[in-house]
Design a protein around this motif. Sequence first.
Motif, PDB file in Angstrom:
ATOM      1  N   GLN A 100       0.869  -1.169   0.000  1.00  0.00           N
ATOM      2  CA  GLN A 100       0.000   0.000   0.000  1.00  0.00           C
ATOM      3  C   GLN A 100       0.909   1.223   0.000  1.00  0.00           C
ATOM      4  OE1 GLN A 100      -2.716   0.049   3.276  1.00  0.00           O
ATOM      5  NE2 GLN A 100      -3.606  -1.924   2.789  1.00  0.00           N
ATOM      6  N   GLY A 101       1.094   1.827  -1.143  1.00  0.00           N
ATOM      7  CA  GLY A 101       1.976   2.976  -1.213  1.00  0.00           C
ATOM      8  C   GLY A 101       3.373   2.612  -0.765  1.00  0.00           C
ATOM      9  N   GLY A 102       3.870   3.287   0.268  1.00  0.00           N
ATOM     10  CA  GLY A 102       5.205   3.031   0.769  1.00  0.00           C
ATOM     11  C   GLY A 102       5.255   1.985   1.861  1.00  0.00           C
ATOM     12  N   CYS A 103       4.218   1.208   2.016  1.00  0.00           N
ATOM     13  CA  CYS A 103       4.157   0.234   3.099  1.00  0.00           C
ATOM     14  C   CYS A 103       3.716  -1.131   2.571  1.00  0.00           C
ATOM     15  CB  CYS A 103       3.169   0.685   4.179  1.00  0.00           C
ATOM     16  SG  CYS A 103       3.516   2.325   4.879  1.00  0.00           S
ATOM     17  N   TRP A 104       4.030  -2.151   3.359  1.00  0.00           N
ATOM     18  CA  TRP A 104       3.532  -3.509   3.129  1.00  0.00           C
ATOM     19  C   TRP A 104       2.722  -3.893   4.351  1.00  0.00           C
ATOM     20  CZ3 TRP A 104       4.729  -6.903  -1.076  1.00  0.00           C
ATOM     21  CH2 TRP A 104       5.476  -6.282  -2.084  1.00  0.00           C
ATOM     22  N   VAL A 105       1.480  -4.327   4.128  1.00  0.00           N
ATOM     23  CA  VAL A 105       0.545  -4.458   5.243  1.00  0.00           C
ATOM     24  C   VAL A 105      -0.292  -5.727   5.127  1.00  0.00           C
ATOM     25  CG1 VAL A 105       0.359  -1.935   5.337  1.00  0.00           C
ATOM     26  CG2 VAL A 105      -1.377  -3.248   4.133  1.00  0.00           C
ATOM     27  N   ASN A 106      -0.867  -6.104   6.256  1.00  0.00           N
ATOM     28  CA  ASN A 106      -1.942  -7.092   6.312  1.00  0.00           C
ATOM     29  C   ASN A 106      -2.849  -6.701   7.463  1.00  0.00           C
ATOM     30  OD1 ASN A 106      -0.670  -8.013   8.663  1.00  0.00           O
ATOM     31  ND2 ASN A 106       0.291  -9.755   7.639  1.00  0.00           N
ATOM     32  N   ALA A 107      -3.719  -7.614   7.882  1.00  0.00           N
ATOM     33  CA  ALA A 107      -4.711  -7.267   8.892  1.00  0.00           C
ATOM     34  C   ALA A 107      -4.100  -6.927  10.249  1.00  0.00           C
ATOM     35  CB  ALA A 107      -5.717  -8.406   9.052  1.00  0.00           C
ATOM     36  N   LYS A 108      -2.880  -7.384  10.515  1.00  0.00           N
ATOM     37  CA  LYS A 108      -2.330  -7.138  11.845  1.00  0.00           C
ATOM     38  C   LYS A 108      -1.039  -6.325  11.859  1.00  0.00           C
ATOM     39  CE  LYS A 108       0.520 -11.338  12.479  1.00  0.00           C
ATOM     40  NZ  LYS A 108       0.762 -12.494  13.351  1.00  0.00           N
ATOM     41  N   ALA A 109      -0.462  -6.043  10.692  1.00  0.00           N
ATOM     42  CA  ALA A 109       0.849  -5.400  10.717  1.00  0.00           C
ATOM     43  C   ALA A 109       1.029  -4.428   9.561  1.00  0.00           C
ATOM     44  CB  ALA A 109       1.952  -6.458  10.674  1.00  0.00           C
ATOM     45  N   ARG A 110       1.968  -3.494   9.758  1.00  0.00           N
ATOM     46  CA  ARG A 110       2.356  -2.528   8.731  1.00  0.00           C
ATOM     47  C   ARG A 110       3.858  -2.303   8.858  1.00  0.00           C
ATOM     48  NH1 ARG A 110       0.056   1.647   5.627  1.00  0.00           N
ATOM     49  NH2 ARG A 110      -1.945   0.734   6.197  1.00  0.00           N
ATOM     50  N   VAL A 111       4.584  -2.509   7.763  1.00  0.00           N
ATOM     51  CA  VAL A 111       6.027  -2.284   7.737  1.00  0.00           C
ATOM     52  C   VAL A 111       6.321  -1.294   6.614  1.00  0.00           C
ATOM     53  CG1 VAL A 111       8.307  -3.316   7.440  1.00  0.00           C
ATOM     54  CG2 VAL A 111       6.500  -4.616   8.599  1.00  0.00           C
ATOM     55  N   CYS A 112       6.922  -0.147   6.965  1.00  0.00           N
ATOM     56  CA  CYS A 112       7.181   0.903   5.986  1.00  0.00           C
ATOM     57  C   CYS A 112       8.641   1.329   6.059  1.00  0.00           C
ATOM     58  CB  CYS A 112       6.318   2.130   6.253  1.00  0.00           C
ATOM     59  SG  CYS A 112       4.552   1.785   6.498  1.00  0.00           S
ATOM     60  N   ALA A 113       9.161   1.827   4.931  1.00  0.00           N
ATOM     61  CA  ALA A 113      10.518   2.376   4.893  1.00  0.00           C
ATOM     62  C   ALA A 113      10.581   3.459   3.829  1.00  0.00           C
ATOM     63  CB  ALA A 113      11.533   1.276   4.589  1.00  0.00           C
ATOM     64  N   TRP A 114      11.217   4.574   4.180  1.00  0.00           N
ATOM     65  CA  TRP A 114      11.329   5.705   3.253  1.00  0.00           C
ATOM     66  C   TRP A 114      12.730   6.294   3.311  1.00  0.00           C
ATOM     67  CZ3 TRP A 114       7.442   5.418   7.002  1.00  0.00           C
ATOM     68  CH2 TRP A 114       6.122   5.250   6.537  1.00  0.00           C
ATOM     69  N   ARG A 115      13.235   6.749   2.156  1.00  0.00           N
ATOM     70  CA  ARG A 115      14.435   7.565   2.161  1.00  0.00           C
ATOM     71  C   ARG A 115      14.095   8.921   2.776  1.00  0.00           C
ATOM     72  NH1 ARG A 115      18.800   5.713  -0.642  1.00  0.00           N
ATOM     73  NH2 ARG A 115      18.461   4.182  -2.313  1.00  0.00           N
ATOM     74  N   PRO A 116      15.112   9.664   3.279  1.00  0.00           N
ATOM     75  CA  PRO A 116      14.836  10.975   3.877  1.00  0.00           C
ATOM     76  C   PRO A 116      14.092  11.877   2.904  1.00  0.00           C
ATOM     77  CG  PRO A 116      17.075  10.301   4.362  1.00  0.00           C
ATOM     78  CD  PRO A 116      16.542   9.302   3.378  1.00  0.00           C
ATOM     79  N   GLY A 117      13.042  12.518   3.409  1.00  0.00           N
ATOM     80  CA  GLY A 117      12.294  13.471   2.616  1.00  0.00           C
ATOM     81  C   GLY A 117      11.219  12.895   1.734  1.00  0.00           C
ATOM     82  N   THR A 118      11.084  11.560   1.695  1.00  0.00           N
ATOM     83  CA  THR A 118      10.088  10.954   0.804  1.00  0.00           C
ATOM     84  C   THR A 118       8.842  10.486   1.543  1.00  0.00           C
ATOM     85  OG1 THR A 118      11.044   8.726   0.989  1.00  0.00           O
ATOM     86  CG2 THR A 118      11.906  10.174  -0.739  1.00  0.00           C
ATOM     87  N   ARG A 119       8.865  10.506   2.870  1.00  0.00           N
ATOM     88  CA  ARG A 119       7.690  10.078   3.616  1.00  0.00           C
ATOM     89  C   ARG A 119       6.588  11.124   3.517  1.00  0.00           C
ATOM     90  NH1 ARG A 119       7.431   8.201   9.994  1.00  0.00           N
ATOM     91  NH2 ARG A 119       5.200   7.782  10.044  1.00  0.00           N
ATOM     92  N   PRO A 120       5.337  10.724   3.235  1.00  0.00           N
ATOM     93  CA  PRO A 120       4.238  11.694   3.201  1.00  0.00           C
ATOM     94  C   PRO A 120       4.091  12.384   4.547  1.00  0.00           C
ATOM     95  CG  PRO A 120       3.563   9.606   2.235  1.00  0.00           C
ATOM     96  CD  PRO A 120       4.885   9.365   2.892  1.00  0.00           C
ATOM     97  N   ARG A 121       3.965  13.703   4.509  1.00  0.00           N
ATOM     98  CA  ARG A 121       3.865  14.484   5.735  1.00  0.00           C
ATOM     99  C   ARG A 121       2.599  15.314   5.736  1.00  0.00           C
ATOM    100  NH1 ARG A 121       7.107  12.270   9.456  1.00  0.00           N
ATOM    101  NH2 ARG A 121       9.263  12.135   8.765  1.00  0.00           N
ATOM    102  N   ALA A 122       2.030  15.484   6.935  1.00  0.00           N
ATOM    103  CA  ALA A 122       0.895  16.398   7.094  1.00  0.00           C
ATOM    104  C   ALA A 122       1.438  17.815   7.217  1.00  0.00           C
ATOM    105  CB  ALA A 122       0.097  16.039   8.339  1.00  0.00           C
ATOM    106  N   GLU A 123       0.824  18.750   6.524  1.00  0.00           N
ATOM    107  CA  GLU A 123       1.211  20.141   6.611  1.00  0.00           C
ATOM    108  C   GLU A 123       0.215  20.903   7.478  1.00  0.00           C
ATOM    109  OE1 GLU A 123       1.395  21.561   2.678  1.00  0.00           O
ATOM    110  OE2 GLU A 123       2.999  20.202   2.063  1.00  0.00           O
ATOM    111  N   ALA A 124       0.690  21.922   8.121  1.00  0.00           N
ATOM    112  CA  ALA A 124      -0.206  22.735   8.949  1.00  0.00           C
ATOM    113  C   ALA A 124      -1.237  23.403   8.053  1.00  0.00           C
ATOM    114  CB  ALA A 124       0.600  23.794   9.700  1.00  0.00           C
ATOM    115  N   PRO A 125      -2.531  23.373   8.411  1.00  0.00           N
ATOM    116  CA  PRO A 125      -3.550  23.993   7.572  1.00  0.00           C
ATOM    117  C   PRO A 125      -3.446  25.506   7.575  1.00  0.00           C
ATOM    118  CG  PRO A 125      -4.497  23.270   9.649  1.00  0.00           C
ATOM    119  CD  PRO A 125      -3.091  22.749   9.615  1.00  0.00           C
ATOM    120  N   ALA A 126      -3.898  26.120   6.492  1.00  0.00           N
ATOM    121  CA  ALA A 126      -3.928  27.573   6.428  1.00  0.00           C
ATOM    122  C   ALA A 126      -4.948  28.091   7.431  1.00  0.00           C
ATOM    123  CB  ALA A 126      -4.293  28.019   5.011  1.00  0.00           C
ATOM    124  N   PHE A 127      -4.799  29.354   7.830  1.00  0.00           N
ATOM    125  CA  PHE A 127      -5.682  29.900   8.853  1.00  0.00           C
ATOM    126  C   PHE A 127      -7.122  30.000   8.374  1.00  0.00           C
ATOM    127  CE2 PHE A 127      -1.589  31.577  10.395  1.00  0.00           C
ATOM    128  CZ  PHE A 127      -1.635  31.058  11.673  1.00  0.00           C
TER     129      PHE A 127
END
Length: 249
Positions: A100-127
Motif C-alpha cells: 500500500q503505497g510506501g508500506c507492506w501491510v496485512n490485517a495485523k501489521a504494517r512495515v514501511c521504509a522511506w528515504r529521507p524526505g520521501t515520507r508523506p507528511r501532514a502540513e499545517a492547515p492555512a488559517f
Amino acid sequence: MRGMALLALAGALVLGNDVARADEKVSGECLISVRGRTYRDGPCRITLYRGGGFLAGGGRGGEYFATVDIDAASGGAQAFWNGAEAESHAHDPLGDVVRQGGCWVNAKARVCAWRPGTRPRAEAPAFDEAPRVVPTAGSGSIDVPIVIGGSEKFDACTGAGHVVGLDPQGDGFLSVRSGPGGKPYSELDRLYNGSQVSICDEKGPWMGVVYGPRSMDCNTGTPWATRMPYTGPCKTGWIHSRYVKATAG
C-alpha cells in the motif's frame, strides 16, 4: 525466504528510483506497527539486499526491526519482526503482506521504509481552512477496526463527507469512538463542523471513517484488492451518521 524485505518489486517502490547495491545501508525513516500498536516510527537504518529485499531498522537486539521477504517466482511477500521483546532475530512471522503505497501491510501489521524526505507528511492547515482535526487526551486504541477494500476496480473507500450540525453553544465537537456505539467504546478523538472524512464502513447509524489533514495521502483513494482493516497512516474511528453530510459515494 527470511530476514529482508520489500523493494524487489521495484527499486522505485518505497526508497525512490535508485537501484540498490548488494547489502547497501541507507538512512531513512521506518514505521513498524503490529496489532494496532506502533513499535517504531522515525529515523532508522535500512539495509537493502541483493534481489531487492530490505531490513527496516538496525537489526540489533534491544531495538525494533522488521523484514519483508519477496518470493521472486510468485511476487508474494511475507513480513517478520523481532517481537515485542525486541530480540536479536526477526523470527516472529507477521504473515503475508501486500503493498500500500510506501508500506507492506496485512490485517495485523504494517512495515514501511522511506528515504529521507520521501515520507508523506501532514502540513499545517492555512488559517482560513474551515475543517479542523483536534486531538484529545484519549489514548485508547480502536476496538472495532474499519475494514476497507476488496475490489480491484473501485477505491478502497468509496464514500466521502464532512461533519455538520454541531451546536457551537453546546459541546461543539463530534466524538470519534473506538467502536460503532457509545459506552463501552472509548472516545479516541474529536471532530468539528467542516472536518472532512472518508466513509469506509457502516454499522447501523455509525460510520467507520478515515481522516487526516488535507495534505496527507491516507491511501484510501485507490483500489485495495484485498479487504482488510485499515491501519494508517491517517486516523480512523467511528462517528454517528447524524452529523455527517455525504458528498460522495
